[in-house]
Design an enzyme around this catalytic site. Structure first.
Site, PDB file in Angstrom:
ATOM      1  N   ILE A 103     -85.437  12.559 -89.144  1.00 32.82           N
ATOM      2  CA  ILE A 103     -84.482  11.821 -89.964  1.00 32.82           C
ATOM      3  C   ILE A 103     -85.134  11.312 -91.249  1.00 32.82           C
ATOM      4  O   ILE A 103     -86.334  11.021 -91.270  1.00 32.82           O
ATOM      5  CB  ILE A 103     -83.847  10.653 -89.165  1.00 32.82           C
ATOM      6  CG1 ILE A 103     -82.723   9.992 -89.960  1.00 32.82           C
ATOM      7  CG2 ILE A 103     -84.891   9.655 -88.709  1.00 32.82           C
ATOM      8  CD1 ILE A 103     -81.842   9.051 -89.165  1.00 32.82           C
ATOM      9  N   CYS A 104     -84.341  11.253 -92.289  1.00 36.58           N
ATOM     10  CA  CYS A 104     -84.686  10.650 -93.567  1.00 36.58           C
ATOM     11  C   CYS A 104     -85.828  11.399 -94.257  1.00 36.58           C
ATOM     12  O   CYS A 104     -85.686  12.549 -94.620  1.00 36.58           O
ATOM     13  CB  CYS A 104     -84.996   9.168 -93.370  1.00 36.58           C
ATOM     14  SG  CYS A 104     -84.832   8.163 -94.850  1.00 36.58           S
TER      15      CYS A 104
END
Length: 182
Positions: free
Chosen positions: A105-106
């Site tokens: 994620i991210c």
């Protein structure tokens, strides 16, 4: 299922560690905090120091085959530190070589770029990684969560903390489906 959560000694975005971790616990899995050093890791809430968490296993002293899947939380500094550590990069690469599912994620896809596992894959991330991912041979999409089946390992990616609910639900579904097939 044992799930590795790989983080650097400092710089992980706390919510991107704690929410997927709790989701794994709630689903009956065993999350394991893996880092490049023993002791504790320092999490952050954006740029501010947040909580510390005890490291359970150290890269180089554990292997991908000890886990059913890998979660890579973000934070700007976290994946930048990890991609500079050869053992951490090799640990990530081994999940792909063994066909074990990975969720990132991210900013976490930065370590995927370093591990050279994004070529030919469609994924998402924090928007500032778009050019890096494209240059590494990936197709970047602006979606809340993206599952890529290309290659031996399934990859789940998500953009940001606002996407955590969808990220957690999706990565757990993918990991569970992969465990049934194994």
């Amino acid at each position: 299922m044992r799930i590795a959560f790989l983080v650097a000694p400092e710089g992980v975005e706390q919510v991107e560690l704690t929410e997927p971790w709790q989701a794994a616990v709630d689903a009956g899995h065993e999350p394991v905090l893996v880092s490049t050093q023993s002791g504790k890791i320092q999490a952050f809430d954006h740029l501010d120091k947040a909580d510390t968490f005890p490291v359970q296993e150290v890269v180089g002293e554990t292997t991908a085959d000890a886990f059913g899947g890998l979660v890579l939380p973000g934070g700007v500094a976290n994946p930048d530190f990890l991609r500079m550590d050869e053992a951490a990069v090799a640990f990530v690469r081994d999940f792909f070589r063994q066909g074990r599912p990975v969720a990132a994620i991210c900013h976490a896809p930065w370590i995927l770029v370093e591990a050279d596992v994004v070529r030919g894959r469609e994924l998402t991330s924090w928007p500032s990684l778009r050019t890096d991912l494209r240059n590494a041979g990936a197709t970047w999409v602006d979606e809340q969560v993206k599952v890529c089946d290309h290659g031996p390992a399934k990859l789940v990616t998500s953009r940001k903390p606002d996407d955590l609910e969808a990220f957690c639900e999706t990565y757990l579904d993918v990991f569970a489906a992969e465990a049934k097939e194994a």
